[in-house]
Design an enzyme around this catalytic site. Structure first.
Site, PDB file in Angstrom:
ATOM      1  N   ARG A 181      66.436 -76.263 -83.559  1.00 51.18           N
ATOM      2  CA  ARG A 181      65.811 -77.419 -82.898  1.00 51.18           C
ATOM      3  C   ARG A 181      64.838 -78.102 -83.872  1.00 51.18           C
ATOM      4  NH1 ARG A 181      61.740 -77.083 -79.440  1.00 51.18           N
ATOM      5  NH2 ARG A 181      62.237 -75.028 -78.584  1.00 51.18           N
ATOM      6  N   TYR A 223      70.383-105.323 -77.904  1.00 52.22           N
ATOM      7  CA  TYR A 223      71.321-104.472 -77.174  1.00 52.22           C
ATOM      8  C   TYR A 223      70.795-104.209 -75.765  1.00 52.22           C
ATOM      9  CZ  TYR A 223      73.637-100.212 -75.643  1.00 52.22           C
ATOM     10  OH  TYR A 223      74.289 -99.263 -74.889  1.00 52.22           O
ATOM     11  N   ASP A 245      66.474-102.168 -85.605  1.00 49.13           N
ATOM     12  CA  ASP A 245      67.771-101.590 -85.260  1.00 49.13           C
ATOM     13  C   ASP A 245      68.793-102.304 -86.140  1.00 49.13           C
ATOM     14  OD1 ASP A 245      70.249-100.983 -84.188  1.00 49.13           O
ATOM     15  OD2 ASP A 245      69.573-101.004 -82.108  1.00 49.13           O
ATOM     16  N   LYS A 277      78.267 -95.920 -84.301  1.00 53.08           N
ATOM     17  CA  LYS A 277      79.045 -97.116 -84.662  1.00 53.08           C
ATOM     18  C   LYS A 277      79.561 -96.985 -86.100  1.00 53.08           C
ATOM     19  CE  LYS A 277      77.349 -98.296 -80.642  1.00 53.08           C
ATOM     20  NZ  LYS A 277      78.061 -98.090 -79.401  1.00 53.08           N
TER      21      LYS A 277
HETATM   22  C1  PLP Z   1      72.618-102.214 -81.427  1.00 52.21           C
HETATM   23  C2  PLP Z   1      72.672-100.923 -80.672  1.00 52.21           C
HETATM   24  N1  PLP Z   1      71.631-100.100 -80.705  1.00 52.21           N
HETATM   25  C3  PLP Z   1      71.640 -98.916 -80.046  1.00 52.21           C
HETATM   26  C4  PLP Z   1      72.734 -98.516 -79.305  1.00 52.21           C
HETATM   27  C5  PLP Z   1      72.717 -97.199 -78.576  1.00 52.21           C
HETATM   28  O1  PLP Z   1      73.498 -96.266 -79.265  1.00 52.21           O
HETATM   29  P1  PLP Z   1      74.168 -95.003 -78.535  1.00 52.21           P
HETATM   30  O2  PLP Z   1      75.237 -95.544 -77.631  1.00 52.21           O
HETATM   31  O3  PLP Z   1      74.668 -94.155 -79.660  1.00 52.21           O
HETATM   32  O4  PLP Z   1      73.100 -94.319 -77.755  1.00 52.21           O
HETATM   33  C6  PLP Z   1      73.858 -99.358 -79.248  1.00 52.21           C
HETATM   34  C7  PLP Z   1      75.031 -98.960 -78.460  1.00 52.21           C
HETATM   35  O5  PLP Z   1      75.939 -99.736 -78.242  1.00 52.21           O
HETATM   36  C8  PLP Z   1      73.817-100.585 -79.941  1.00 52.21           C
HETATM   37  O6  PLP Z   1      74.841-101.446 -79.897  1.00 52.21           O
END
Ligand code: PLP
Length: 388
Positions: free
Chosen positions: A59, A111, A184, A209
């Protein structure tokens, strides 16, 4: 850092070489070039009660993570990185590192999952959450509260409309107010843009992704510009909350990551070809892609992204929602599915996923470009548009 691997002298090597070779680690015990998967949750303690090899309990850390994290930190030009169980866990660890009363300034277009969670969570956690249009830098300057704003959260390009945030300008505003900037960078990837080079303090990815890139691992990534107290708190959060990535997933992630440059460049080339092919299509009212010269953020994208503009495009259908849904239904090469950044192309009607109140227009289809032949993708889209 793994203590059982050997690092090649690699300071002068390019990111492509370093990533393909996972920094050149060789397993010391066996000479294996592909690392083992360390499934052990616990590690032997010395008679003196120390942990001589640096690992105690998974962990806290794990050698399979450590190698992946070293590659990610290097790719982003950061001081350290952690991997966690999902992109959303990376967001949550960052936000929960703040304290009650802190002002959190968040990009308005981002997002949906992040916005949905923040809307629910921030108030209960005692954060002063505020959204701002990061494309309007004066609005950001007006919104920051020196001494109160602790974090500006941006996403570039922003899912699913693909506006590009000016990271250098946002970093300057954040730092001028004593705040930090987190970006992000999921859709850009370090292949195309490295936010730390522009002054960001923290970079976040849904490793789910492009970084893993094969649609078979859910993972999150945080990379820090420096190892300070804030970073220590975020890292402690992973350990204390147990939002760790399982070793098997970390191993798959590193395998996928080795080809990220090839995949992202091919997806970007395909995206540009598709965007150009649809730009003047009579049934398409808008092509949202920063690689197009007609895109309002093109000059900024050109400056901030190198080697391509990413594999994500959205199109808006001139005849509205039903035309969008029917186009998605008529596609054959594109698969109808959520998520993005894999090797196969996907299409999604975002408004119906996001539900009532979404700011995403209901005539919008999001296209995730894979690495297939661009001609096949264009023909599939043109045929589907012909049919509706
Ligand atoms: C730009 C972006 N940030 C964060 C996330 C969240 O990622 P996760 O689905 O791996 O939790 C996504 C998911 O589609 C995303 O498109």
């Amino acid at each position: 850092m793994p203590t059982d691997g050997k690092k090649a002298s690699n300071a002068e090597l390019s990111p492509e070489t370093l990533t393909a070779q996972a920094l050149g680690w060789i397993d010391e015990a066996t000479g294996a070039i592909i690392p083992p998967i360390h499934t052990s949750t616990t590690y032997e303690r010395g008679g003196d009660l120390e942990y001589p090899r640096g690992y105690s309990y998974s962990r806290s850390s794990n050698p399979t993570h450590a190698q992946l994290e070293a590659v990610l930190a290097r790719l982003e030009g950061g001081a350290d990185a952690i991997v966690v169980g999902a992109g959303m866990s990376a967001v949550a660890l960052t936000v929960t590192s703040l304290s009650q009363g802190d002002h959190l300034l968040v990009q308005r277009k981002l997002y949906w999952g992040v916005r949905k969670w923040l809307d629910d969570f921030a108030g209960r956690f005692g954060l002063a959450l505020e959204y701002v249009d990061t494309g309007d830098l004066d609005a950001v300057r007006r919104a920051v509260r020196p001494g109160e704003t602790r974090l500006i959260w941006a996403e570039s390009p922003a899912n699913p409309t693909w506006e590009v945030a000016d990271i250098a300008a946002l970093a300057e505003i954040a730092h001028g107010a004593g705040a930090r900037l987190a970006v992000d960078s999921t859709a850009a990837t370090p292949v195309l843009s490295r936010p730390i080079e522009y002054g960001a303090d923290l970079v976040m990815h849904a490793g789910t992704k492009y970084l893993n890139g094969h649609g078979d691992v859910l993972a999150g990534v945080l990379v820090t510009a420096r190892e300070d107290d804030w970073w220590a708190r975020i890292k402690a959060g992973r350990q204390d909350l147990g939002t760790v990535l399982a070793p098997m997933e970390a191993w798959l992630f590193l395998r996928g990551l080795r080809t990220v440059h090839l995949r992202v460049r091919q997806a970007s080339e395909n995206a540009l070809a598709v965007a150009k092919a649809l730009e003047d299509h009579p049934k398409v009212s808008h092509v949202l892609y920063p690689g197009l010269e007609s895109h309002p953020d093109h000059a900024l994208a050109h400056r901030q992204m190198s080697g391509g503009f990413g594999g994500m495009i959205s199109i808006r259908l001139a005849s509205g929602r039903d035309a969008a849904v029917r186009t998605a239904a008529a596609l054959k090469v594109f698969k109808r599915a959520t998520s993005f950044g894999g090797v196969e192309s996907l299409v999604e009607h975002r408004a119906s996923i996001e539900g009532a109140g979404t700011p995403v227009p209901d005539d919008l289809l999001r296209l995730s470009m894979g690495i297939e032949d661009a001609g096949d993708l264009i023909r599939d889209l043109e045929r589907a548009l012909e049919e509706v």
